[in-house]
Enzyme design. Structure first.
Site, PDB file in Angstrom:
ATOM      1  N   TYR A   1     -15.181  -5.402   3.043  1.00 15.12           N
ATOM      2  CA  TYR A   1     -15.229  -4.481   4.178  1.00 15.12           C
ATOM      3  C   TYR A   1     -16.532  -4.794   4.890  1.00 15.12           C
ATOM      4  CZ  TYR A   1     -11.460  -1.359   2.523  1.00 15.12           C
ATOM      5  OH  TYR A   1     -10.264  -0.828   2.143  1.00 15.12           O
TER       6      TYR A   1
ATOM      7  N   ASP B   1      -7.176  -4.283   8.227  1.00 14.02           N
ATOM      8  CA  ASP B   1      -6.317  -3.158   8.637  1.00 14.02           C
ATOM      9  C   ASP B   1      -6.942  -1.802   8.333  1.00 14.02           C
ATOM     10  OD1 ASP B   1      -6.177  -3.005   5.890  1.00 14.02           O
ATOM     11  OD2 ASP B   1      -3.995  -3.075   5.770  1.00 14.02           O
TER      12      ASP B   1
ATOM     13  N   HIS C   1      -1.436  -2.066   3.411  1.00 13.14           N
ATOM     14  CA  HIS C   1      -2.431  -1.337   2.619  1.00 13.14           C
ATOM     15  C   HIS C   1      -1.738  -0.343   1.674  1.00 13.14           C
ATOM     16  CE1 HIS C   1      -6.973  -1.056   2.930  1.00 13.14           C
ATOM     17  NE2 HIS C   1      -6.736  -0.110   2.048  1.00 13.14           N
TER      18      HIS C   1
HETATM   19  C1  FNR Z   1      -6.302   0.194  -2.205  1.00 12.81           C
HETATM   20  N1  FNR Z   1      -6.290  -0.923  -1.355  1.00 12.81           N
HETATM   21  C2  FNR Z   1      -7.486  -1.482  -0.966  1.00 12.81           C
HETATM   22  N2  FNR Z   1      -7.498  -2.590  -0.172  1.00 12.81           N
HETATM   23  C3  FNR Z   1      -8.667  -3.166   0.181  1.00 12.81           C
HETATM   24  O1  FNR Z   1      -8.632  -4.161   0.888  1.00 12.81           O
HETATM   25  N3  FNR Z   1      -9.857  -2.649  -0.260  1.00 12.81           N
HETATM   26  C4  FNR Z   1      -9.932  -1.560  -1.051  1.00 12.81           C
HETATM   27  O2  FNR Z   1     -11.011  -1.126  -1.448  1.00 12.81           O
HETATM   28  C5  FNR Z   1      -8.713  -0.920  -1.399  1.00 12.81           C
HETATM   29  N4  FNR Z   1      -8.725   0.215  -2.147  1.00 12.81           N
HETATM   30  C6  FNR Z   1      -7.545   0.761  -2.588  1.00 12.81           C
HETATM   31  C7  FNR Z   1      -7.579   1.870  -3.425  1.00 12.81           C
HETATM   32  C8  FNR Z   1      -6.393   2.397  -3.930  1.00 12.81           C
HETATM   33  C9  FNR Z   1      -6.470   3.578  -4.841  1.00 12.81           C
HETATM   34  C10 FNR Z   1      -5.152   1.800  -3.588  1.00 12.81           C
HETATM   35  C11 FNR Z   1      -3.854   2.309  -4.150  1.00 12.81           C
HETATM   36  C12 FNR Z   1      -5.114   0.724  -2.731  1.00 12.81           C
HETATM   37  C13 FNR Z   1      -5.014  -1.558  -0.966  1.00 12.81           C
HETATM   38  C14 FNR Z   1      -4.583  -2.607  -1.986  1.00 12.81           C
HETATM   39  O3  FNR Z   1      -5.407  -3.737  -1.952  1.00 12.81           O
HETATM   40  C15 FNR Z   1      -3.134  -3.103  -1.735  1.00 12.81           C
HETATM   41  O4  FNR Z   1      -2.995  -3.523  -0.408  1.00 12.81           O
HETATM   42  C16 FNR Z   1      -2.069  -2.058  -2.056  1.00 12.81           C
HETATM   43  O5  FNR Z   1      -2.462  -1.245  -3.140  1.00 12.81           O
HETATM   44  C17 FNR Z   1      -0.758  -2.744  -2.395  1.00 12.81           C
HETATM   45  O6  FNR Z   1       0.247  -1.823  -2.587  1.00 12.81           O
HETATM   46  P1  FNR Z   1       0.720  -1.298  -4.044  1.00 12.81           P
HETATM   47  O7  FNR Z   1       0.849  -2.492  -4.957  1.00 12.81           O
HETATM   48  O8  FNR Z   1      -0.307  -0.316  -4.486  1.00 12.81           O
HETATM   49  O9  FNR Z   1       2.031  -0.656  -3.733  1.00 12.81           O
END
Ligand code: FNR
Length: 367
Positions: A136, A164, A257
């Site tokens: 990020y 995103d 996401h």
């Molecule tokens: C995320 N995701 C996420 N993505 C990212 O780029 N940085 C982050 O810090 C986070 N943090 C995060 C926390 C939690 C609790 C969740 C559930 C998700 C998104 C993650 O990388 C991914 O895109 C999704 O979780 C994929 O979907 P599924 O497998 O959870 O259905």
């Protein structure tokens, strides 16, 4: 329940729902507003059918492949998820340990509970195990440059820039519950605290993210990434996939996401099909990964047939972490085993043998 009674990703989820704190459950399981994209992520996979080829010798199968040139035991990776320490005090350190056992690549979030150096040293070490960084970009660009330099010196091998999340989605389950114990990311320094809008952790911990980030910043990101490959995570249209190729990044993650940001944004599988239709040539210039709703070996195989190099698995690994490093290894084995079963039943013995002819996408082609 003992780990050996857990036989699929949904079992891990059910145990987590019963055992973790309400706030942790709300943060991990929630998605944006009406949860439509989150639910569609699952449904999209259900609507793709197989066209299995039979009568092949499938005695032995091989799930190994490469992601950005780095060897992995399986064509899926642990998607970056924030604050893994909320479900298990060892957090990312336990994930690294479990991932190392099973040769699955772990993407470390900028909002990790533990410092990058501790995470990497909890696994097999940077020579033996591959980790990537999820980035990020901070409004204080100097902090981002420092983070990338640190990630590189810790041995991380690629940077997944999340594109995103200039702003966090409205995750209502998470907003409604106050933050009971304030948590702090050891990597970004972001702290969760309650404010007038509630306790939404995604929102509170994303306040440092630079909303000015745009395509013209890609050369700067490259310049501070010290030569590490760059992947853009969160691409949702063929037009942006094409731009990513033009800007010379090494990969893209098609993702909404996990349905957590823009509700009714498309499942990655739809975007993957759109790319086939609109700009299939980009498969020759960068690697394409997808994530969101992947819960079965069949889901993984469908994505690979449609041109994905690998897929990301998010929430299931958080729920598996309830059981520590062993849970992480066990989940990897479950998905690998389901994938091997699918490969055998489709007549494929190694991942170079996948192709679109093995799936029927008619139900979602018109989209
Ligand atoms: C995320 N995701 C996420 N993505 C990212 O780029 N940085 C982050 O810090 C986070 N943090 C995060 C926390 C939690 C609790 C969740 C559930 C998700 C998104 C993650 O990388 C991914 O895109 C999704 O979780 C994929 O979907 P599924 O497998 O959870 O259905």
């Amino acid at each position: 329940p003992p780990l050996d009674t857990i036989i699929n990703t949904f079992d891990f989820e059910a145990v987590a729902e019963r055992t973790v704190t309400p706030k942790t459950w709300a943060f991990y399981s929630s998605a944006a507003t009406d949860l439509l994209s989150m639910k569609l992520n699952r449904r999209a996979f259900d609507r793709v059918l197989f066209r299995p080829r039979l009568m092949r010798n499938v005695k032995s199968v091989d799930t190994r492949t490469k992601i950005l040139g780095f060897s992995t035991g399986v064509p899926f990776f642990i998607a970056p998820t924030a604050m893994q320490g909320m479900i298990n005090p060892d957090g990312e350190k336990a994930v690294a340990m479990g991932a190392g056992e099973e040769k699955v690549i772990h993407i470390i979030s900028t909002n990790s509970s533990h410092p990058i150096s501790d995470i990497v040293s909890s696994g097999k070490g940077p020579e033996q195990q591959t980790h990537f960084l999820q980035l990020y970009v901070n409004t204080d660009r100097q902090k981002t440059a420092q983070l990338l330099a640190n990630a590189k010196s810790c041995g991380l091998k690629a940077v997944f820039v999340t594109v995103d999340a200039h702003i966090s989605g409205k995750r209502e389950a998470d907003e409604r519950l106050k933050v009971d114990v304030p948590v702090r990311s050891a990597v970004s320094g972001a702290i969760s605290h309650n404010d007038k809008k509630g306790g939404g952790m995604g929102r509170l911990m994303g306040l440092y993210i630079d909303r000015t980030l745009n395509w013209e910043d890609i050369p700067w990101i490259k310049s501070v990434a010290g030569g590490l490959p760059i992947v853009l995570k969160g691409i949702q249209t063929a037009a942006d996939a094409r731009l990513a190729a033009e800007y010379g990044v090494q990969g893209i993650v098609l993702s909404n996401h996990g349905g957590r940001n823009l509700d009714t944004s498309p499942p990655a599988l739809y975007t993957l099909l759109e790319i086939h239709k609109v700009c299939p040539e980009i498969f020759n210039s960068l690697e394409v990964y997808i994530d969101g709703g992947i819960r079965r070996g069949t889901d993984i195989f469908k994505a690979l047939c449609l041109g994905a190099t690998a897929v990301g698995v998010g929430r299931p690994y958080l729920y598996a972490l309830n059981y520590g490093a062993e849970g992480v290894a066990h989940l990897t084995q479950i998905l690998k085993d389901e994938l091997e079963t699918t490969m055998r039943m489709c007549g494929v013995t190694d991942l170079s043998g996948v192709h679109p002819g093995l799936v029927n996408t008619r139900e979602i082609d018109a989209l």
